[in-house]
Design a protein around this motif. Structure first.
Motif, PDB file in Angstrom:
ATOM      1  N   CYS A   1       4.316   4.478   1.513  1.00  0.00           N
ATOM      2  CA  CYS A   1       3.422   4.834   2.610  1.00  0.00           C
ATOM      3  C   CYS A   1       3.758   6.251   3.050  1.00  0.00           C
ATOM      4  O   CYS A   1       4.903   6.558   3.375  1.00  0.00           O
ATOM      5  CB  CYS A   1       3.604   3.856   3.766  1.00  0.00           C
ATOM      6  SG  CYS A   1       2.622   4.302   5.200  1.00  0.00           S
TER       7      CYS A   1
ATOM      8  N   PRO B   1       1.635  -2.544   4.650  1.00  0.00           N
ATOM      9  CA  PRO B   1       1.820  -3.769   5.433  1.00  0.00           C
ATOM     10  C   PRO B   1       2.668  -3.541   6.691  1.00  0.00           C
ATOM     11  O   PRO B   1       2.708  -4.384   7.576  1.00  0.00           O
ATOM     12  CB  PRO B   1       2.535  -4.712   4.456  1.00  0.00           C
ATOM     13  CG  PRO B   1       3.229  -3.812   3.489  1.00  0.00           C
ATOM     14  CD  PRO B   1       2.400  -2.565   3.392  1.00  0.00           C
TER      15      PRO B   1
ATOM     16  N   CYS C   1       2.595  -0.445   8.727  1.00  0.00           N
ATOM     17  CA  CYS C   1       1.938   0.316   9.799  1.00  0.00           C
ATOM     18  C   CYS C   1       0.418   0.349   9.662  1.00  0.00           C
ATOM     19  O   CYS C   1      -0.261   0.991  10.458  1.00  0.00           O
ATOM     20  CB  CYS C   1       2.492   1.746   9.837  1.00  0.00           C
ATOM     21  SG  CYS C   1       1.911   2.749   8.452  1.00  0.00           S
ATOM     22  N   ASN C   2      -0.121  -0.343   8.638  1.00  0.00           N
ATOM     23  CA  ASN C   2      -1.572  -0.414   8.439  1.00  0.00           C
ATOM     24  C   ASN C   2      -2.244   0.883   8.008  1.00  0.00           C
ATOM     25  O   ASN C   2      -3.465   0.957   7.934  1.00  0.00           O
ATOM     26  CB  ASN C   2      -2.279  -0.926   9.698  1.00  0.00           C
ATOM     27  CG  ASN C   2      -2.343  -2.435   9.696  1.00  0.00           C
ATOM     28  OD1 ASN C   2      -2.395  -3.050   8.617  1.00  0.00           O
ATOM     29  ND2 ASN C   2      -2.328  -3.028  10.866  1.00  0.00           N
ATOM     30  N   SER C   3      -1.466   1.901   7.730  1.00  0.00           N
ATOM     31  CA  SER C   3      -2.064   3.162   7.296  1.00  0.00           C
ATOM     32  C   SER C   3      -2.616   3.008   5.876  1.00  0.00           C
ATOM     33  O   SER C   3      -2.075   2.264   5.060  1.00  0.00           O
ATOM     34  CB  SER C   3      -0.997   4.260   7.318  1.00  0.00           C
ATOM     35  OG  SER C   3      -1.485   5.401   6.641  1.00  0.00           O
ATOM     36  N   THR C   4      -3.705   3.705   5.602  1.00  0.00           N
ATOM     37  CA  THR C   4      -4.222   3.687   4.226  1.00  0.00           C
ATOM     38  C   THR C   4      -3.776   4.935   3.470  1.00  0.00           C
ATOM     39  O   THR C   4      -4.167   5.153   2.334  1.00  0.00           O
ATOM     40  CB  THR C   4      -5.773   3.623   4.193  1.00  0.00           C
ATOM     41  OG1 THR C   4      -6.268   4.611   5.072  1.00  0.00           O
ATOM     42  CG2 THR C   4      -6.274   2.259   4.577  1.00  0.00           C
TER      43      THR C   4
ATOM     44  N   ARG D   1       1.300 -10.313   4.244  1.00  0.00           N
ATOM     45  CA  ARG D   1       1.358  -8.996   4.885  1.00  0.00           C
ATOM     46  C   ARG D   1       2.504  -8.943   5.884  1.00  0.00           C
ATOM     47  O   ARG D   1       3.264  -7.983   5.911  1.00  0.00           O
ATOM     48  CB  ARG D   1       0.021  -8.718   5.589  1.00  0.00           C
ATOM     49  CG  ARG D   1      -0.094  -7.286   6.116  1.00  0.00           C
ATOM     50  CD  ARG D   1      -1.430  -7.007   6.784  1.00  0.00           C
ATOM     51  NE  ARG D   1      -2.567  -7.175   5.899  1.00  0.00           N
ATOM     52  CZ  ARG D   1      -3.470  -8.127   6.010  1.00  0.00           C
ATOM     53  NH1 ARG D   1      -3.394  -9.013   6.995  1.00  0.00           N
ATOM     54  NH2 ARG D   1      -4.466  -8.214   5.159  1.00  0.00           N
TER      55      ARG D   1
ATOM     56  N   LYS E   1      -3.590  -0.838   2.021  1.00  0.00           N
ATOM     57  CA  LYS E   1      -3.043  -0.649   3.369  1.00  0.00           C
ATOM     58  C   LYS E   1      -1.558  -0.949   3.416  1.00  0.00           C
ATOM     59  O   LYS E   1      -1.110  -1.953   2.882  1.00  0.00           O
ATOM     60  CB  LYS E   1      -3.749  -1.628   4.322  1.00  0.00           C
ATOM     61  CG  LYS E   1      -4.778  -0.983   5.225  1.00  0.00           C
ATOM     62  CD  LYS E   1      -5.139  -1.980   6.312  1.00  0.00           C
ATOM     63  CE  LYS E   1      -6.479  -1.631   6.926  1.00  0.00           C
ATOM     64  NZ  LYS E   1      -6.943  -2.717   7.810  1.00  0.00           N
TER      65      LYS E   1
ATOM     66  N   ALA F   1       1.810  -6.076   0.653  1.00  0.00           N
ATOM     67  CA  ALA F   1       0.380  -5.860   0.846  1.00  0.00           C
ATOM     68  C   ALA F   1      -0.377  -6.877  -0.003  1.00  0.00           C
ATOM     69  O   ALA F   1      -0.156  -6.956  -1.210  1.00  0.00           O
ATOM     70  CB  ALA F   1       0.001  -4.447   0.454  1.00  0.00           C
TER      71      ALA F   1
ATOM     72  N   ASP G   1      -2.449 -13.196   5.029  1.00  0.00           N
ATOM     73  CA  ASP G   1      -1.919 -12.739   6.297  1.00  0.00           C
ATOM     74  C   ASP G   1      -0.398 -12.906   6.357  1.00  0.00           C
ATOM     75  O   ASP G   1       0.326 -12.004   6.780  1.00  0.00           O
ATOM     76  CB  ASP G   1      -2.588 -13.547   7.418  1.00  0.00           C
ATOM     77  CG  ASP G   1      -2.711 -12.709   8.654  1.00  0.00           C
ATOM     78  OD1 ASP G   1      -3.083 -11.515   8.515  1.00  0.00           O
ATOM     79  OD2 ASP G   1      -2.406 -13.223   9.749  1.00  0.00           O
TER      80      ASP G   1
END
Ligand SMILES: [Zn+2]
Lengths: 252, 165
Positions: B152, B128, B130-133, B101, B126, B106, B98
């Motif tokens: 990303c 780190p 904006c959490n987009s995959t 991140r 993911k 990531a 955590d």
């Protein structure tokens, strides 16, 4: 040769292979075709030098003469090095680097996967660590082989030539000597013949996917098991060992 | 002598503040590099394991351990590097992942990746930020041996991914 001497010889060979290839890869620092490749090649150099430190450290310990990994790396002459010839060849171009990486990292992958089961705890432990790293090296060289093979007519030709040039140095990877014979019986070393087929199949698979042709020549170079090398090793050592030769007790 | 003054837990506690030199928001304990502490009449032995064989931070970590313990009055400290069992990213604590991140790296996926994976064909990493995959691999090798480079496609930021081992 007794068991202790055989382990020393074996660890030295594994360490020397890692050290000399690590040195060759490190020479490419700042010479990569693109920045990301520069980082990749130097990262792989670091993995090899780390592995060399582990194996040479173990060799020094087994030898029991109060030496360190550095002593073995910096204070031996060519004839006492047992790395395979393919590790010391100069990098003619990027295709040569990738071809060597493909042939060697697939060999290392199968070698260290088997050596993880070695009855020698230290060899098994270093191998377990090595295999995690080699996986990335193999993915890297397989990918680049395909990119160059399927790229332009020029990159295809260069990649094919590089494979053809290096092919005669692959037979030596599977050579064995007295040390192997002793250690195979003890469950410490592996019979290199047992991974040859897997190696060939993997290499051939990548080469076919890259629209290249597996070299067919049967002539194979030999020498390193006896400490006989190409003229290139001396040049590598003269650079690598310079500081320790010029300032014998210098420390980092 | 030592055993009377310090317990194994005391030593662990002292060492738990030592940061990883390359990712300073995470400690060497959270990374899983700190394997054991052995107290005996001869002194204190700290067992550590490298994340990567060529990890250049190991020398620094060894110095940090010796300095931290000697500053706290622990005499005769020895640091031993062991290779077995081989370090795996699975030993990283959830807190460590955590923190990593939040730091912009990531964290590693679970290390089930023992098979030969084709280059670039990896699990969804993911971003780190904006959490987009919706991310793409740039290079399997990054600024240090343990990281890969990604970008990303959603927030357009590049980022590093701590490779699973
Ligand atoms: Zn993003």
């Amino acid at each position: 040769m007794n068991k202790q001497k055989a382990i020393f010889n074996y660890a030295l060979r594994l360490g020397d292979n890692s050290l000399v290839l690590g040195h060759r890869l490190a020479e490419l620092c700042s010479k990569g075709p693109i920045l990301e490749e520069d980082l990749a090649l130097t990262n792989m150099a670091l993995d090899h030098i780390g592995r060399a430190q582990a194996f040479l450290g173990y060799a020094a310990q087994v030898e029991g003469k109060n030496k360190t990994a550095d002593d073995l790396a910096y204070k031996r002459a060519e004839r006492s090095f047992y790395n395979n010839l393919i590790m010391e060849l100069p990098d003619k171009d990027f295709a040569a680097t990738i071809a060597r990486q493909l042939l060697v990292s697939s060999f290392e992958y199968f070698l260290y996967t088997e050596l993880m089961k070695s009855k020698d705890e230290t060899i098994a432990a270093i191998s377990a660590k090595a295999v995690k790293e080699v996986r990335y090296h193999l993915a890297h060289s397989s990918d680049w082989t395909c990119r160059l093979g399927e790229g332009t007519a020029v990159s295809h030709e260069k990649m094919q030539n590089a494979l053809n040039d290096l092919w005669m140095f692959t037979g030596e990877l599977f050579e064995m000597n007295d040390a192997d014979a002793i250690l195979i019986k003890e469950g410490i070393a592996i019979d290199l013949n047992s991974i040859k087929q897997q190696w060939l199949e993997h290499v051939n698979g990548v080469i076919l996917e890259a629209t290249l042709t597996l070299p067919s020549s049967d002539f194979m170079q030999t020498g390193s098991r006896k400490g006989i090398h190409t003229e290139y090793l001396g040049h590598i050592l003269s650079e690598m060992q310079y500081l320790q030769r010029a300032y014998p007790t210098a420390q980092w | 002598m030592v055993t009377k003054k310090f317990t194994r837990e005391d030593i662990f506690k002292l060492l738990s503040f030592i940061p990883d030199p390359e990712i300073p928001v995470v400690s060497i304990k959270e990374m899983g590099m700190l394997r054991d502490v052995i107290l005996s009449d001869e002194g204190c032995e700290v067992i550590i394991t490298p994340t990567y064989t060529g990890c250049p931070a190991m020398g620094m970590i060894e110095d940090d351990i010796k300095r931290t313990l000697s500053e706290n009055g622990v005499p005769s400290v020895k640091v031993k590097l062991v290779y077995a069992p081989a370090w795996t990213t699975d030993w990283m604590s959830l807190e460590a992942k955590d923190k990593m991140r939040k730091y912009g790296i990531a964290p590693p996926m679970s290390s089930a990746c023992t098979k030969l994976t084709a280059y670039g064909k990896h699990e969804f990493i993911k971003c780190p930020h904006c959490n987009s995959t919706n991310t793409e691999l740039i290079s399997m090798f990054g600024s240090t041996a343990c990281k890969a480079l990604y970008k990303c496609e959603h927030c357009k930021e590049p980022f590093e991914y701590f490779k699973c081992h």
